[in-house]
Design an enzyme around this catalytic site. Structure first.
Site, mmCIF file in Angstrom:
data_model
loop_
_atom_site.group_PDB
_atom_site.id
_atom_site.type_symbol
_atom_site.label_atom_id
_atom_site.label_comp_id
_atom_site.label_asym_id
_atom_site.label_seq_id
_atom_site.Cartn_x
_atom_site.Cartn_y
_atom_site.Cartn_z
ATOM 1 N N VAL A 59 3.883 -11.708 2.580
ATOM 2 C CA VAL A 59 3.018 -10.441 2.956
ATOM 3 C C VAL A 59 3.948 -9.607 4.057
ATOM 4 C CG1 VAL A 59 1.158 -9.989 4.648
ATOM 5 C CG2 VAL A 59 1.232 -12.045 3.287
ATOM 6 N N PRO A 60 4.083 -8.434 3.372
ATOM 7 C CA PRO A 60 4.857 -7.426 3.964
ATOM 8 C C PRO A 60 4.139 -6.617 5.161
ATOM 9 C CG PRO A 60 4.190 -6.258 2.067
ATOM 10 C CD PRO A 60 3.716 -7.816 2.099
ATOM 11 N N CYS A 61 4.095 -7.414 6.452
ATOM 12 C CA CYS A 61 3.431 -6.684 7.397
ATOM 13 C C CYS A 61 4.024 -5.361 7.914
ATOM 14 C CB CYS A 61 3.334 -7.923 8.591
ATOM 15 S SG CYS A 61 2.521 -9.258 8.094
ATOM 16 N N HIS A 62 5.475 -5.318 7.830
ATOM 17 C CA HIS A 62 6.000 -4.193 8.662
ATOM 18 C C HIS A 62 5.844 -2.935 7.742
ATOM 19 C CE1 HIS A 62 8.363 -5.293 5.060
ATOM 20 N NE2 HIS A 62 8.846 -3.980 4.920
#
Length: 104
Positions: free
Chosen positions: A54-57
């Site tokens: 999950v690419p939260c950034h």
């Protein structure tokens, strides 16, 4: 094992779809996950997510500001920069161009 809510599952699914080198706001993600006013909940879900898929950034605050990221804005900035997203003075440069247009 902590069981995830349906909303949290939908949020993580939407965030996984943000393309490399693009960003979306907490509000964008909330709307795409079915709860347009739940931007704060999206932030809490992102903070609690430890799954590296999950690419939260790539999830940022309104207007192109970086927002949180577990309070490690240096890491968030570095991850975005590695994808070609330039951050200046805590804001994504050319925000309108790199903002992901979510198709529901």
């Amino acid at each position: 094992m902590v069981r995830s809510s349906d909303f949290a599952t939908r949020v993580r699914h939407v965030v996984r779809r943000i393309p490399h080198g693009r960003v979306a706001t907490y509000g964008d993600i909330a709307a795409a996950a079915g709860r347009p006013r739940a931007h704060r909940a999206v932030g809490n879900i992102m903070r609690a997510t430890s799954d590296s898929s999950v690419p939260c950034h790539r999830v940022i605050a309104a207007g192109g500001k970086l927002g949180g990221y577990g309070r490690d804005l240096f890491a968030k900035r570095a991850l975005l920069l590695a994808e070609g997203v330039v951050v200046t003075n805590g804001k994504v440069r050319n925000f309108a161009e790199v903002r992901w247009k979510i198709l529901h």
